[in-house]
Enzyme design. Structure first.
Site: not given
Ligand code: DX5
Ligand code: ZN
Length: 223
Positions: A8, A37, A66, A68, A137, A176
């Site tokens: 990510s 986001m 992704h 959000m 998630m 996550g």
């Molecule tokens: C969280 C995101 C994830 C995040 C994962 O809201 O959807 O993709 O970047 O992060 P790590 O791997 O750092 O937990």
């Molecule tokens: Zn994500």
């Protein structure tokens, strides 16, 4: 079949984003995970179309986008035009999820739905056969580097069973708190795609870390 790793870029160095994308190009990573986001569905705000377009120009791997964001159906076409190959919408953000999934497919992208830690796997029962992927998630969406929520193990099992029962080919992505410590177990329990932000970018040698992730031998679980 080997599993997919999707680093990510939420944890990339934004002042050197081009360099980090080149690093991913030269790595064994499979997809590039892009966390969008909107400050509405989640408290944080990240990338818009322009950044994704520029990332797409240098990326040699599929963009796993992704969303959000609230009411993602407003922007399906724009994300396709920006360069998304796989598009994930949050279950909790969609009033007419079935229609949104069809829109994503009509644009020629792979369609995926993410569920938050509080959303039961069974909420996807009637839509599962339409999905290329389900994203579980394993933290509450919004921020990188959070702690993996242990209840995810139960949901992974339930989702695996549901997919099996429906004879569907839907992939399972975990997002996550994924690290080199839990990756092997996640794969053993049926994950097909692992997202890793903090565990890749906040290490001394991300290229080497990606290599270590990909060295996990999943064939031992498939016998
Ligand atoms: C969280 C995101 C994830 C995040 C994962 O809201 O959807 O993709 O970047 O992060 P790590 O791997 O750092 O937990
Ligand atoms: Zn994500």
């Amino acid at each position: 079949m080997s599993y997919k790793l999707a680093p990510s870029i939420l944890s990339a160095d934004f002042l050197n984003l081009g360099r980090d994308i080149e690093m991913l190009n030269s790595s064994e990573a499979d997809w590039i995970h892009v966390d969008v986001m909107d400050g509405m569905f989640v408290p944080n705000i990240t990338f818009g179309f322009q950044i994704i377009k520029q990332v797409k120009q240098v990326a040699k791997k599929p963009l796993d986008v992704h969303l959000m964001i609230a009411q993602p159906e407003r922007y399906i076409k724009q994300f396709k035009e920006a360069g998304a190959d796989i598009l994930t919408v949050q279950y909790e953000a969609c009033t007419h999820l079935h229609r949104t999934i069809q829109q994503i497919k009509e644009e020629g992208m792979q369609a995926s739905v993410a569920i938050n830690p509080h959303t039961p796997v069974l909420a996807l029962r009637d839509i599962l056969s339409d999905l290329d992927m389900v994203l579980l998630m394993s933290v509450n969406p919004g921020f990188a580097a959070q702690k993996f929520i242990e209840h995810t193990w139960i949901k992974l099992r339930e989702l695996k069973d549901l997919i099996h029962e429906r004879k569907s080919h839907t992939l399972i992505e975990i997002d996550g708190g994924v690290s080199l410590d839990n990756a092997e177990h996640l794969l053993k329990k049926g994950a097909d795609v692992l997202v890793a932000g903090n565990a890749v970018f906040n290490t001394a040698d991300p290229l080497e870390t990606i290599k270590k992730f990909k060295e996990i031998n999943i064939h031992q679980f498939q016998a």
